[in-house]
Design an enzyme around this catalytic site. Structure first.
Site, PDB file in Angstrom:
ATOM      1  N   HIS A 149       0.813  -1.212   0.000  1.00  0.00           N
ATOM      2  CA  HIS A 149       0.000   0.000   0.000  1.00  0.00           C
ATOM      3  C   HIS A 149       0.850   1.267   0.000  1.00  0.00           C
ATOM      4  O   HIS A 149       1.932   1.333   0.579  1.00  0.00           O
ATOM      5  CB  HIS A 149      -0.943   0.006   1.212  1.00  0.00           C
ATOM      6  CG  HIS A 149      -0.244   0.021   2.540  1.00  0.00           C
ATOM      7  ND1 HIS A 149       0.215   1.169   3.129  1.00  0.00           N
ATOM      8  CD2 HIS A 149       0.076  -0.991   3.382  1.00  0.00           C
ATOM      9  CE1 HIS A 149       0.785   0.888   4.293  1.00  0.00           C
ATOM     10  NE2 HIS A 149       0.711  -0.423   4.471  1.00  0.00           N
ATOM     11  N   ASP A 150       0.363   2.266  -0.702  1.00  0.00           N
ATOM     12  CA  ASP A 150       0.943   3.615  -0.739  1.00  0.00           C
ATOM     13  C   ASP A 150       2.327   3.670  -1.371  1.00  0.00           C
ATOM     14  O   ASP A 150       3.063   4.640  -1.167  1.00  0.00           O
ATOM     15  CB  ASP A 150       0.970   4.225   0.667  1.00  0.00           C
ATOM     16  CG  ASP A 150      -0.417   4.277   1.286  1.00  0.00           C
ATOM     17  OD1 ASP A 150      -1.228   5.091   0.823  1.00  0.00           O
ATOM     18  OD2 ASP A 150      -0.690   3.498   2.221  1.00  0.00           O
ATOM     19  N   GLY A 160       5.083  -1.411   2.177  1.00  0.00           N
ATOM     20  CA  GLY A 160       4.305  -0.187   2.063  1.00  0.00           C
ATOM     21  C   GLY A 160       5.166   1.068   2.012  1.00  0.00           C
ATOM     22  O   GLY A 160       6.259   1.128   2.583  1.00  0.00           O
TER      23      GLY A 160
END
Length: 258
Positions: free
Chosen positions: A120-121, A138
Site C-alpha cells: 500500500h501507498d 508499504g
C-alpha cells in the site's frame, strides 16, 4: 468490447469499448479501465483501481486489493492509480492505498514479473522492471529505469533512486541511491549499475562524474555536508544534482558501500 461469458463485470465498472476481459476474471464496480487494456483469465480488479491505456493484466493478477495492514478498514481505502503500457505477469499483487491521499501509484511502461508485489501507498515511476517475487513493502518509492531482481525485499518507506539495480535475494533496509548497483543479505552498494547506464545512453563522462561523486560521499572520509559541497563544486552536472537531492531527502539513510 470483448468480455468472456464467464467473466464478471459489475455494474458501475467503467471499461473503454476496446478493453478485452478473459475467462473467470472479476472487475468490481468503481474500477476504471482505459483503452486497449487486456485483462486475461482469473484476474481481479478491485473497485478502487484507476487504470490508463494499453496495460496487460495476466492470469491471476490482483490489482487494488486490500492492503496487508492490520489497521485497515474498508472506509480507509485509497485508490490504486496505474498509468499506461504496463505489464503485470502471472500472480502479481498490488495493494490499494490506505495512509496517503494519493494512494498507491504506478507509472507507465513498467514490467512486473510473476508474483511480484507492491504494498500500500507505494509510488513507482516509469520504465522499471520487477523480477519474479520482487517485493515492495508499504510506502516504498521507486524512481525510474530501475531493475529490482528476483526475491528482493524492500523495507517500508525505503526509496530506490533512478537507474539503480538491486541483485537477487537482497534485503533492502535503507535507501538505494541513483545509478547504484546493490547486493547482499542486507544491501550494500558495490559500485555503479554500469550495464544499465550504458544501455540508457550515459556517456563515459557522465559515468565518470557519477563515480567521482560516490567516491567523495563514501570514500573521502569527509563529513557528509562537506562531501556534498565538494561534489557540487568539483563535479557539477545533472547526475550530481540528482544524487545530492536524493541524499539530502533521505529519511532512512543510505545503504553502506563495499
Amino acid at each position: 468490447m470483448s468480455i468472456h461469458p464467464t467473466a464478471i463485470v459489475e455494474d458501475g465498472a467503467q471499461l473503454h469499448p476496446s478493453v478485452s476481459v478473459g475467462p473467470y476474471s472479476i472487475i468490481e464496480s468503481g474500477a476504471i479501465i482505459g483503452a486497449d487494456c487486456r485483462i486475461e483469465s482469473c484476474a481481479r480488479i478491485y473497485g478502487n483501481t484507476r487504470m490508463g491505456g494499453h496495460n496487460r493484466v495476466c492470469h491471476g493478477v490482483t490489482l487494488g486489493s486490500e492492503p496487508q495492514d492490520l489497521t485497515f478498514t474498508p472506509e480507509k481505502a485509497m485508490p490504486l492509480v496505474i498509468g499506461d503500457h504496463n505489464q503485470f505477469k502471472e500472480g502479481v499483487n498490488i495493494s490499494c492505498g490506505v495512509k496517503s491521499e494519493g494512494g498507491t501509484r504506478i507509472g507507465s511502461h513498467n514490467y512486473w514479473m510473476a508474483f511480484s508485489h507492491a504494498g500500500h501507498d507505494c509510488v513507482v515511476g516509469d520504465h522499471n522492471i520487477f523480477a519474479n517475487t520482487a517485493t515492495l513493502a508499504g510506502h516504498v518509492e521507486v524512481a525510474h529505469h530501475c531493475f529490482v531482481s528476483g526475491q528482493v525485499a524492500v523495507h517500508q518507506f525505503c526509496r530506490i533512486g533512478a537507474y539503480a539495480m538491486i541483485a537477487g535475494v537482497t534485503g533492502v533496509p535503507r535507501d538505494v541511491p541513483p545509478f547504484a548497483l546493490a547486493d547482499g543479505h542486507r544491501a550494500r552498494m558495490l559500485g555503479l549499475n554500469v550495464v544499465g547506464l550504458r544501455r540508457n545512453g550515459f556517456s563515459q563522462a557522465q559515468r565518470s562524474r557519477i563515480k567521482a561523486v560516490y567516491r567523495l560521499l563514501f570514500k573521502s572520509g569527509l563529513p557528509r555536508e562537506e562531501a556534498l559541497a565538494a561534489a557540487q563544486r568539483d563535479h557539477p552536472g545533472a547526475e550530481t544534482d540528482e544524487i545530492l537531492a536524493f541524499v539530502r531527502a533521505s529519511q532512512r539513510g543510505l545503504i553502506s558501500f563495499g
